[in-house]
Structures are given as structure tokens and as C-alpha cells.
Design an enzyme around this catalytic site. Structure first.
Site, PDB file in Angstrom:
ATOM      1  N   HIS A   6     -54.732  45.632  21.119  1.00 57.32           N
ATOM      2  CA  HIS A   6     -55.064  46.869  20.565  1.00 57.32           C
ATOM      3  C   HIS A   6     -55.664  47.989  21.569  1.00 57.32           C
ATOM      4  O   HIS A   6     -55.903  49.018  20.904  1.00 57.32           O
ATOM      5  CB  HIS A   6     -56.492  46.177  19.791  1.00 57.32           C
ATOM      6  CG  HIS A   6     -57.692  45.972  20.916  1.00 57.32           C
ATOM      7  ND1 HIS A   6     -57.865  44.609  21.546  1.00 57.32           N
ATOM      8  CD2 HIS A   6     -58.516  46.694  21.750  1.00 57.32           C
ATOM      9  CE1 HIS A   6     -58.793  44.633  22.127  1.00 57.32           C
ATOM     10  NE2 HIS A   6     -59.235  45.880  22.331  1.00 57.32           N
TER      11      HIS A   6
ATOM     12  N   ASP B 107     -53.036  39.422  20.344  1.00 53.73           N
ATOM     13  CA  ASP B 107     -53.500  40.549  21.072  1.00 53.73           C
ATOM     14  C   ASP B 107     -53.173  40.786  22.474  1.00 53.73           C
ATOM     15  O   ASP B 107     -54.030  41.128  23.210  1.00 53.73           O
ATOM     16  CB  ASP B 107     -55.157  40.573  20.764  1.00 53.73           C
ATOM     17  CG  ASP B 107     -55.831  41.993  20.918  1.00 53.73           C
ATOM     18  OD1 ASP B 107     -55.052  43.065  20.925  1.00 53.73           O
ATOM     19  OD2 ASP B 107     -56.994  42.064  21.413  1.00 53.73           O
TER      20      ASP B 107
ATOM     21  N   SER C 146     -61.450  45.808  27.706  1.00 54.27           N
ATOM     22  CA  SER C 146     -60.434  45.114  26.835  1.00 54.27           C
ATOM     23  C   SER C 146     -59.100  45.306  27.731  1.00 54.27           C
ATOM     24  O   SER C 146     -58.700  46.296  28.092  1.00 54.27           O
ATOM     25  CB  SER C 146     -60.351  45.816  25.503  1.00 54.27           C
ATOM     26  OG  SER C 146     -61.186  45.535  24.563  1.00 54.27           O
TER      27      SER C 146
END
Length: 506
Positions: A122, A158, A230
Site C-alpha cells: 500500500h 501487502d 508502513s
């Protein structure tokens, strides 16, 4: 006492020498002299007086990742629907589409001297519909910038792999996350809110934490993780990457002490596959499953949480070839128990396609074993085509109808399913069963989502084609001392099991 403990921790981490003694309340026994008390051992490996030396070695391998995206925005004419629309209706006046640029920030880490980088999918994906990623820039700790190439991505986990070129780079190794225990120290390095090189430390709060996706099994930590972290690494005290920081749970959007990292055990095989330029494949049986809830367990007389029940078997897929049937409860795969954490989908997905597995199955109260050859899971688009519309409890809902006397213990009004009705409901015309005409709004059936148009094909293990069949199945359940029955329902071609309470007043 809690405040004194916090002071002790702060002093220890800062390297100051201090000893604080906590007095016990009058009459209280200490753990040392209380019979049967748990005796805590010394922390595994201990906690360092400072993380500075370790961080200094690791920081050069942690990178900042930014993307430039181009977004197409459809603009509305502000004069639309007014008398001025004909005069101010051109795109120049506010209508039509235009493009604009946007940026996203995240973290990543180098895993090889020749520039391979791991991050979250992402981080390098378009953030909004209609957007495309035009470029990916990687900034090292020494502020050198490189344009990165996207080597591969796996949305289901992911994860993504990038590549930069132009130098020999510092890098870090994956560790063995299987050895990670609740209470272990961890260190996170990343770029929260664009603040490059930010370091935070904490402990492992939980392992094997189930997320929203079928493959999500996270390490939970209280180390501070925020937006921009992230894709960054979570290190153990030996400097090995045991997790990839991926998500936070927060009502405010900021850190509240609940962060999640993808375990290295799961990430490394996927990263290796992407580095080879290959597509990640997952095992597949071609069945739809449901957890064994309280209602289902009560109707079947089995234990809650032990295994998963097969709701549908796709024709021609490995599950059908293995002999699985709707209503089977799969309790173990190759001897590994099916639990809410180790689900059937999760275990099978980790099997290599072509592998033969042994399934422990509970069918009509009898245990048996089946052997299946694992297939390859279709793409998300193919899965959507296979699954169809999904379970829709409001299908064909209409005015309430009084429950039939025969089906009254369940609060239902039903009639036999004809080929014409089946066709109108999107159900195979050869299906035998009953269709729900109405549901008592005060019944458990209504609470469980049964509506007008729901097709019932079985009650417990008994096929039903009339209200009288339902009556006999309910009476059999009562005679067995059960207060629930398990309905096998079909809504627009999609099947599921629903446990429904029998109304004792009817």
C-alpha cells in the site's frame, strides 16, 4: 506503585544507576513466600542500557519511500441544474475532468547489497481510485535519492519489492519470527509523518494476531508506529528483522500503543518469490467455509471453535474431488487442528499447489479422513466470478407473512420450491427445498438474517421439501435434547449454514 515502576524503567533505559524499593500493602504476601505463586524468570537476553549502538548500525539500511501519483478528478459544473447552466456549462467554467499530482510517504529497508528493498504494497500503490503511480523515490539515511523500480507486489499479503541501482548498499537480514515471544523487546525504525530515521522501542504485545484478511497474522507491539512507518522494519535485539510494520489500530489516527507487523516467517518466502520475478501462488480447495459458532455447535451437538463447516463445494475443484460435502466439519489438516487463529483457508493457502493433504472430517457425527490434492487459488477477479453476489439476507424481501403452523417453531412461513420460483431467485432449477415467504420479526430466524426469498434445502442433515419435513426435523432435534437446528440455506445461488433457535413456546 505504577508511577514508581515507570520511573524505574526510564532510569534503566537511560543508563542511570538507581534502585527503587516498592513497599507492599500491609498484610500482603510477596511472590517469594506466597504458596503456589508464579516465579518470574529473568528477561530473556535482558534489556540494554541503551539502544544507541544497535540503532547506529541499523539505520543506514532503513529508507524513506515516496511516490508521485497522478489523479484524474471529475469536476462538477457548479451551475448545473440552474438557469445559468447554458451560460456557464463549459469545462473551463468548472465542469469536466482535470488531473492533479499527489504524494504518499512510507518506509522500507534494504535486504541486499545490490539494492533490493522491502516495503508494504500500500506504500507504492495508488491511494485513490483513478490514480496512477508515476514514480517511486527512495531516500537513504545519508539523504541520497534514487529512483526505484517496482520489482513485484502481492496485495494479499501487502508486500512489495523495489530495486535501486548505483552503489553498494548497507542491508539487514530477516530473523526467525517463530522464536518471538510476548514480552520480547523490539525496535521500530521508520519515517512517521515524514520524520525520517525515527526510532521507537517497545515490547511484543501479542503474536499470531488475526487481521481482517484471510492471510493476516500479525505481531502486535506497543512500540510507537504511526502513518509513514508502513513498510519499515521491526527489529529484535540482535538486529534481525522479525516483522514489517504494516497497520495500526487507532480511533484517532495516531499511535495508541496498538501496532501490527507482518511476521518475517510469512514475509520472507513471498519476498523471495517477488525478487525472482514470479507471482505468489497459494493453495486452494474450492470450498466455502464458516466457523463453528455457538448456534451451529448447538445444532450439531459439537464443540464451538473446533474446526470449520463446509458451506459450499465448488464443482470440479479439489475439495469436490476429495469427497468433501456441504455440512462436513473439517477439524484438522495433516494433524494440525483448525482453530480461529489457524483457519482452514490460512493453512491451505500456505500449502504448495500439488501437495497432498489429509483432512480430518466430522460427517453426521462420524469421524473420517479424506485426502485432497491442493490446487492453485484463482485471482481475486476469478474468485469474485466464482463467488457471485455473496450471501444477501434481504433478497426478495416483501411484506411479512404469518408463519406456517408446521414451521412455527422457527418463526417461518414456507412453501415448496418450484423450478419457476428457483429461476426467479437465481437458484439452480433442480434444487429441492422450501422458500421462505415470511419471517416472524420477533424470531431468532429474523435475527439470523432469514428473509423472504431465502431457500432452505436441509434442516440438520435432513433434506426438506415441505413444511412438514421441517416439522419432523425440528421434532427430531427436540427429541435429541437440542434447542437449535442447523439450516442449510441458499440465497441467489450461494449457500451457507445458519443455526436457529427452536421457539419453546410453539
Amino acid at each position: 506503585m505504577r508511577y514508581a515502576y515507570a520511573i524505574t524503567t526510564a532510569l534503566a533505559l537511560s543508563g542511570a544507576a538507581a534502585v527503587l524499593t516498592l513497599e507492599h500493602p500491609a498484610g500482603a504476601q510477596t511472590a517469594q513466600n506466597e504458596p503456589g505463586a508464579i516465579q518470574a524468570s529473568a528477561p530473556r537476553g535482558g534489556a540494554p542500557m541503551s539502544f544507541a549502538d544497535m540503532v547506529a548500525r541499523l539505520q543506514p539500511a532503513v529508507v524513506n519511500i515516496s511516490t508521485t501519483q497522478r489523479i484524474t478528478v471529475q469536476q462538477q459544473n457548479p451551475f448545473q441544474g440552474t438557469p445559468f447552466e447554458q451560460f456557464f456549462g463549459s469545462p473551463r467554467s468548472g465542469g469536466g475532468a482535470r488531473t492533479q499530482e499527489a504524494q504518499s510517504l512510507g518506509s522500507g529497508f534494504l535486504i541486499s547489497a545490490d539494492g533490493y528493498i522491502v516495503t508494504n504494497n500500500h506504500v507504492v500503490s495508488a491511494g485513490t481510485q483513478g490514480a496512477t503511480v508515476e514514480s517511486i523515490t527512495v531516500t537513504l539515511a545519508d539523504r541520497r535519492e534514487f529512483t526505484a523500480k517496482l520489482v513485484g507486489r502481492d496485495p494479499a499479503s501487502d508486500l512489495a519489492v523495489l530495486k535501486i541501482q548505483g552503489a553498494t548498499f548497507p542491508f539487514v537480514h530477516f530473523g526467525d519470527s517463530r522464536q518471538t515471544r510476548v514480552g520480547d523487546w523490539v525496535v521500530a525504525i521508520g519515517n512517521p509523518f515524514g520524520l525520517s530515521g525515527t526510532v521507537s522501542a517497545g515490547i511484543v504485545s501479542a503474536v499470531n494476531r488475526v487481521g481482517q484478511g484471510p492471510y493476516d497474522r500479525f505481531i502486535q507491539t506497543d512500540a510507537s508506529i504511526n502513518r509513514g512507518n508502513s513498510g519499515g522494519p521491526m527489529f529484535d535485539l540482535q538486529g534481525n528483522v522479525i516483522g514489517i510494520n504494516s497497520q495500526i489500530l487507532s480511533p484517532t489516527g495516531g499511535n495508541v500503543g496498538i501496532g501490527f507487523a507482518i511476521p518475517a516467517e510469512q514475509a520472507k518466502p513471498i519476498v523471495d518469490t517477488l525478487m525472482r520475478g514470479e507471482t505468489v501462488t497459494r493453495g486452494y480447495l474450492g470450498i466455502q467455509i464458516q466457523p463453528v459458532t455457538d448456534d451451529i455447535a448447538g445444532a450439531l451437538g459439537t464443540n464451538k471453535g473446533k474446526g470449520e463447516i463446509v458451506g459450499r463445494v465448488e464443482p470440479g475443484q479439489p475439495g469436490e474431488r476429495a469427497g468433501l460435502r456441504p455440512g462436513d466439519i473439517v477439524t484438522a489438516i495433516n494433524g494440525q487442528e483448525i482453530t480461529p487463529e489457524q483457519t482452514l483457508t490460512y493453512i491451505i493457502a500456505r500449502q504448495k499447489p500439488g501437495t497432498r493433504v489429509t483432512l480430518d472430517v466430522l460427517r453426521d457425527g462420524r469421524r473420517q479422513q479424506l485426502t485432497a490434492t491442493v490446487g492453485t487459488r484463482p485471482s481475486d477477479e476469478e474468485m469474485a466470478a466464482i463467488s457471485g453476489r455473496g450471501f444477501d439476507p434481504d433478497a426478495e424481501e416483501g411484506a411479512p407473512t404469518a408463519p406456517d403452523s408446521a414451521a412455527a417453531p422457527l418463526g417461518l412461513a414456507v412453501q415448496p420450491l418450484t423450478p419457476q420460483i428457483a429461476r426467479s431467485l437465481g437458484v439452480d432449477q433442480g434444487t429441492r427445498g422450501v422458500v421462505v415467504l415470511g419471517v416472524d420479526p420477533n424470531s431468532d430466524a429474523a435475527t439470523k438474517g432469514l428473509r423472504r426469498g431465502t431457500v432452505i434445502t436441509r434442516v440438520n442433515s435432513t433434506p426438506v421439501a415441505s413444511a412438514a419435513d421441517i416439522t419432523r426435523a425440528v421434532q427430531a432435534a427436540r427429541s435429541a435434547g437440542r434447542s437449535q437446528v442447523l439450516l442449510y440455506v441458499n440465497v441467489r445461488g450461494n449457500s451457507a449454514f445458519v443455526g436457529v433457535n427452536i421457539d419453546p413456546r410453539r
